[in-house]
Design a protein around this motif. Structure first.
Motif, PDB file in Angstrom:
ATOM      1  N   SER A   1       0.839  -1.200   0.000  1.00 26.55           N
ATOM      2  CA  SER A   1       0.000   0.000   0.000  1.00 26.55           C
ATOM      3  C   SER A   1       0.874   1.251   0.000  1.00 26.55           C
ATOM      4  O   SER A   1       2.065   1.183   0.317  1.00 26.55           O
ATOM      5  CB  SER A   1      -0.886   0.021   1.244  1.00 26.55           C
ATOM      6  N   ASP A   2       0.269   2.377  -0.310  1.00 26.74           N
ATOM      7  CA  ASP A   2       1.006   3.636  -0.275  1.00 26.74           C
ATOM      8  C   ASP A   2       1.269   4.076   1.161  1.00 26.74           C
ATOM      9  O   ASP A   2       2.193   4.841   1.417  1.00 26.74           O
ATOM     10  CB  ASP A   2       0.261   4.725  -1.042  1.00 26.74           C
ATOM     11  N   THR A   3       0.431   3.631   2.101  1.00 29.86           N
ATOM     12  CA  THR A   3       0.660   3.899   3.524  1.00 29.86           C
ATOM     13  C   THR A   3       0.598   2.569   4.274  1.00 29.86           C
ATOM     14  O   THR A   3       0.011   1.598   3.783  1.00 29.86           O
ATOM     15  CB  THR A   3      -0.404   4.850   4.124  1.00 29.86           C
ATOM     16  N   PRO A   4       1.163   2.534   5.486  1.00 26.28           N
ATOM     17  CA  PRO A   4       1.155   1.294   6.266  1.00 26.28           C
ATOM     18  C   PRO A   4      -0.098   1.107   7.118  1.00 26.28           C
ATOM     19  O   PRO A   4      -0.110   0.252   8.003  1.00 26.28           O
ATOM     20  CB  PRO A   4       2.396   1.455   7.148  1.00 26.28           C
ATOM     21  N   LEU A   5      -1.164   1.869   6.869  1.00 26.75           N
ATOM     22  CA  LEU A   5      -2.330   1.831   7.749  1.00 26.75           C
ATOM     23  C   LEU A   5      -2.897   0.420   7.911  1.00 26.75           C
ATOM     24  O   LEU A   5      -3.127  -0.039   9.037  1.00 26.75           O
ATOM     25  CB  LEU A   5      -3.418   2.793   7.259  1.00 26.75           C
ATOM     26  N   GLN A   6      -3.116  -0.282   6.802  1.00 26.87           N
ATOM     27  CA  GLN A   6      -3.683  -1.631   6.898  1.00 26.87           C
ATOM     28  C   GLN A   6      -2.750  -2.569   7.663  1.00 26.87           C
ATOM     29  O   GLN A   6      -3.206  -3.418   8.431  1.00 26.87           O
ATOM     30  CB  GLN A   6      -3.973  -2.202   5.510  1.00 26.87           C
ATOM     31  N   LEU A   7      -1.463  -2.413   7.469  1.00 22.11           N
ATOM     32  CA  LEU A   7      -0.486  -3.239   8.174  1.00 22.11           C
ATOM     33  C   LEU A   7      -0.518  -2.950   9.672  1.00 22.11           C
ATOM     34  O   LEU A   7      -0.511  -3.872  10.494  1.00 22.11           O
ATOM     35  CB  LEU A   7       0.910  -2.981   7.594  1.00 22.11           C
ATOM     36  N   ILE A   8      -0.592  -1.686  10.032  1.00 18.71           N
ATOM     37  CA  ILE A   8      -0.673  -1.300  11.447  1.00 18.71           C
ATOM     38  C   ILE A   8      -1.951  -1.852  12.066  1.00 18.71           C
ATOM     39  O   ILE A   8      -1.943  -2.375  13.185  1.00 18.71           O
ATOM     40  CB  ILE A   8      -0.567   0.237  11.594  1.00 18.71           C
ATOM     41  N   GLU A   9      -3.063  -1.772  11.329  1.00 19.72           N
ATOM     42  CA  GLU A   9      -4.325  -2.337  11.832  1.00 19.72           C
ATOM     43  C   GLU A   9      -4.200  -3.842  12.060  1.00 19.72           C
ATOM     44  O   GLU A   9      -4.712  -4.379  13.042  1.00 19.72           O
ATOM     45  CB  GLU A   9      -5.460  -2.044  10.846  1.00 19.72           C
ATOM     46  N   ALA A  10      -3.497  -4.522  11.172  1.00 18.31           N
ATOM     47  CA  ALA A  10      -3.343  -5.977  11.279  1.00 18.31           C
ATOM     48  C   ALA A  10      -2.381  -6.369  12.399  1.00 18.31           C
ATOM     49  O   ALA A  10      -2.594  -7.394  13.057  1.00 18.31           O
ATOM     50  CB  ALA A  10      -2.853  -6.551   9.947  1.00 18.31           C
ATOM     51  N   LEU A  11      -1.360  -5.567  12.635  1.00 15.50           N
ATOM     52  CA  LEU A  11      -0.334  -5.926  13.620  1.00 15.50           C
ATOM     53  C   LEU A  11      -0.622  -5.402  15.025  1.00 15.50           C
ATOM     54  O   LEU A  11      -0.160  -5.991  16.001  1.00 15.50           O
ATOM     55  CB  LEU A  11       1.041  -5.416  13.159  1.00 15.50           C
ATOM     56  N   GLN A  12      -1.321  -4.277  15.122  1.00 15.89           N
ATOM     57  CA  GLN A  12      -1.640  -3.669  16.416  1.00 15.89           C
ATOM     58  C   GLN A  12      -0.396  -3.517  17.312  1.00 15.89           C
ATOM     59  O   GLN A  12      -0.331  -4.067  18.415  1.00 15.89           O
ATOM     60  CB  GLN A  12      -2.716  -4.507  17.135  1.00 15.89           C
ATOM     61  N   PRO A  13       0.611  -2.785  16.848  1.00 15.76           N
ATOM     62  CA  PRO A  13       1.824  -2.632  17.652  1.00 15.76           C
ATOM     63  C   PRO A  13       1.559  -1.879  18.953  1.00 15.76           C
ATOM     64  O   PRO A  13       0.602  -1.106  19.053  1.00 15.76           O
ATOM     65  CB  PRO A  13       2.752  -1.829  16.740  1.00 15.76           C
ATOM     66  N   ASP A  14       2.428  -2.111  19.935  1.00 19.10           N
ATOM     67  CA  ASP A  14       2.326  -1.403  21.207  1.00 19.10           C
ATOM     68  C   ASP A  14       2.851   0.018  21.087  1.00 19.10           C
ATOM     69  O   ASP A  14       2.381   0.926  21.769  1.00 19.10           O
ATOM     70  CB  ASP A  14       3.132  -2.154  22.276  1.00 19.10           C
ATOM     71  N   VAL A  15       3.870   0.196  20.233  1.00 11.94           N
ATOM     72  CA  VAL A  15       4.483   1.507  20.030  1.00 11.94           C
ATOM     73  C   VAL A  15       4.671   1.717  18.524  1.00 11.94           C
ATOM     74  O   VAL A  15       5.147   0.830  17.826  1.00 11.94           O
ATOM     75  CB  VAL A  15       5.857   1.610  20.730  1.00 11.94           C
ATOM     76  N   LEU A  16       4.280   2.885  18.059  1.00 14.64           N
ATOM     77  CA  LEU A  16       4.461   3.279  16.661  1.00 14.64           C
ATOM     78  C   LEU A  16       5.472   4.412  16.644  1.00 14.64           C
ATOM     79  O   LEU A  16       5.325   5.392  17.383  1.00 14.64           O
ATOM     80  CB  LEU A  16       3.119   3.739  16.076  1.00 14.64           C
ATOM     81  N   VAL A  17       6.519   4.267  15.831  1.00 16.09           N
ATOM     82  CA  VAL A  17       7.603   5.254  15.809  1.00 16.09           C
ATOM     83  C   VAL A  17       7.828   5.763  14.392  1.00 16.09           C
ATOM     84  O   VAL A  17       7.824   4.993  13.433  1.00 16.09           O
ATOM     85  CB  VAL A  17       8.917   4.632  16.347  1.00 16.09           C
ATOM     86  N   LYS A  18       8.054   7.076  14.291  1.00 14.66           N
ATOM     87  CA  LYS A  18       8.507   7.708  13.046  1.00 14.66           C
ATOM     88  C   LYS A  18       9.527   8.771  13.424  1.00 14.66           C
ATOM     89  O   LYS A  18       9.717   9.084  14.596  1.00 14.66           O
ATOM     90  CB  LYS A  18       7.335   8.363  12.290  1.00 14.66           C
ATOM     91  N   GLY A  19      10.150   9.351  12.410  1.00 10.32           N
ATOM     92  CA  GLY A  19      11.137  10.397  12.647  1.00 10.32           C
ATOM     93  C   GLY A  19      10.495  11.697  13.075  1.00 10.32           C
ATOM     94  O   GLY A  19       9.291  11.915  12.882  1.00 10.32           O
ATOM     95  N   ASP A  20      11.309  12.583  13.650  1.00  6.91           N
ATOM     96  CA  ASP A  20      10.769  13.843  14.161  1.00  6.91           C
ATOM     97  C   ASP A  20      10.471  14.869  13.072  1.00  6.91           C
ATOM     98  O   ASP A  20      10.146  16.015  13.365  1.00  6.91           O
ATOM     99  CB  ASP A  20      11.681  14.435  15.235  1.00  6.91           C
TER     100      ASP A  20
ATOM    101  N   VAL B   1       2.985  13.701  15.876  1.00  3.89           N
ATOM    102  CA  VAL B   1       2.212  12.494  16.192  1.00  3.89           C
ATOM    103  C   VAL B   1       0.944  12.454  15.339  1.00  3.89           C
ATOM    104  O   VAL B   1       0.574  11.408  14.796  1.00  3.89           O
ATOM    105  CB  VAL B   1       1.884  12.433  17.702  1.00  3.89           C
ATOM    106  N   GLU B   2       0.286  13.602  15.184  1.00  2.00           N
ATOM    107  CA  GLU B   2      -0.978  13.657  14.429  1.00  2.00           C
ATOM    108  C   GLU B   2      -0.785  13.356  12.948  1.00  2.00           C
ATOM    109  O   GLU B   2      -1.733  12.968  12.264  1.00  2.00           O
ATOM    110  CB  GLU B   2      -1.633  15.037  14.592  1.00  2.00           C
ATOM    111  N   GLN B   3       0.415  13.539  12.424  1.00  2.00           N
ATOM    112  CA  GLN B   3       0.692  13.272  11.005  1.00  2.00           C
ATOM    113  C   GLN B   3       1.077  11.818  10.746  1.00  2.00           C
ATOM    114  O   GLN B   3       1.125  11.401   9.599  1.00  2.00           O
ATOM    115  CB  GLN B   3       1.848  14.157  10.511  1.00  2.00           C
ATOM    116  N   ILE B   4       1.351  11.063  11.778  1.00  2.00           N
ATOM    117  CA  ILE B   4       1.835   9.695  11.609  1.00  2.00           C
ATOM    118  C   ILE B   4       0.670   8.780  11.260  1.00  2.00           C
ATOM    119  O   ILE B   4      -0.296   8.656  12.031  1.00  2.00           O
ATOM    120  CB  ILE B   4       2.566   9.197  12.873  1.00  2.00           C
ATOM    121  N   VAL B   5       0.762   8.148  10.096  1.00  2.00           N
ATOM    122  CA  VAL B   5      -0.284   7.223   9.658  1.00  2.00           C
ATOM    123  C   VAL B   5      -0.412   6.098  10.680  1.00  2.00           C
ATOM    124  O   VAL B   5       0.583   5.490  11.064  1.00  2.00           O
ATOM    125  CB  VAL B   5       0.052   6.648   8.266  1.00  2.00           C
ATOM    126  N   GLY B   6      -1.650   5.847  11.119  1.00  2.00           N
ATOM    127  CA  GLY B   6      -1.912   4.769  12.066  1.00  2.00           C
ATOM    128  C   GLY B   6      -1.892   5.196  13.516  1.00  2.00           C
ATOM    129  O   GLY B   6      -2.156   4.378  14.406  1.00  2.00           O
TER     130      GLY B   6
END
Length: 163
Positions: A99-118, A122-127
């Motif tokens: 996919s163009d974004t990881p949203l479906q993957l995040i929904e499927a995995l349900q991680p405890d912590v989601l990390v992206k660069g600064d 937080v509001e811009q991070i997909v998922g």
């Protein structure tokens, strides 16, 4: 362990995550193209892993990178990029997503912590909504300035022009 042992299909990874959770492990997720591994990537992934016990990297497929970054990318094929990611000590699992974004993957995995660069809030991070809704955390980590695959490509192109 071979590096390919850390590359999972989604169903395989879901089963592995269940094992880790049963052991009380906190799962961190991040994603990206990771086309040419550089210091910025290594530093970012190392910092991401410090937010939990296991780091899962969602890796864009070749097709998704071409859609996002144009027909000249990626520079390395998806299995090459996956093996390089899996070779890093602090990466516990790699999974490809188309996919163009990881949203479906995040929904499927349900991680405890989601990390992206600064470079994201937080509001811009997909998922972020998915992770926060189940009581997880969404964090940003500082990026090493001046490092990007695009900058490396430009530098190579400029050097080739000078020859």
């Amino acid at each position: 362990m071979n590096t390919s042992d850390k590359i999972y299909t989604l169903p395989q990874l879901q089963a592995r995550l269940q094992e880790w959770r049963n052991q009380g492990q906190k799962v961190v997720f991040t994603n990206g193209c990771f086309d040419l591994l550089h210091l910025g990537h290594v530093d970012y992934l190392e910092k991401a892993r410090q937010n939990g016990d296991k780091l899962v990297v969602g890796l864009n497929t070749d097709a998704s990178i071409s859609r996002i970054k144009g027909p000249s990318r990626p520079l390395q094929d998806e299995m090459s990029r996956a093996r390089v990611m899996a070779s890093l000590l602090f990466v516990d699992a790699v999974v490809l997503f188309d996919s163009d974004t990881p949203l479906q993957l995040i929904e499927a995995l349900q991680p405890d912590v989601l990390v992206k660069g600064d470079d994201y809030t937080v509001e811009q991070i997909v998922g972020h909504e998915v992770v926060l809704a189940r009581g997880g955390q969404v964090k940003t980590v500082p990026l090493v300035k001046g490092y990007s695959t695009s900058n490396i490509v430009k530098k190579i192109e400029n050097q080739l022009k000078e020859e």
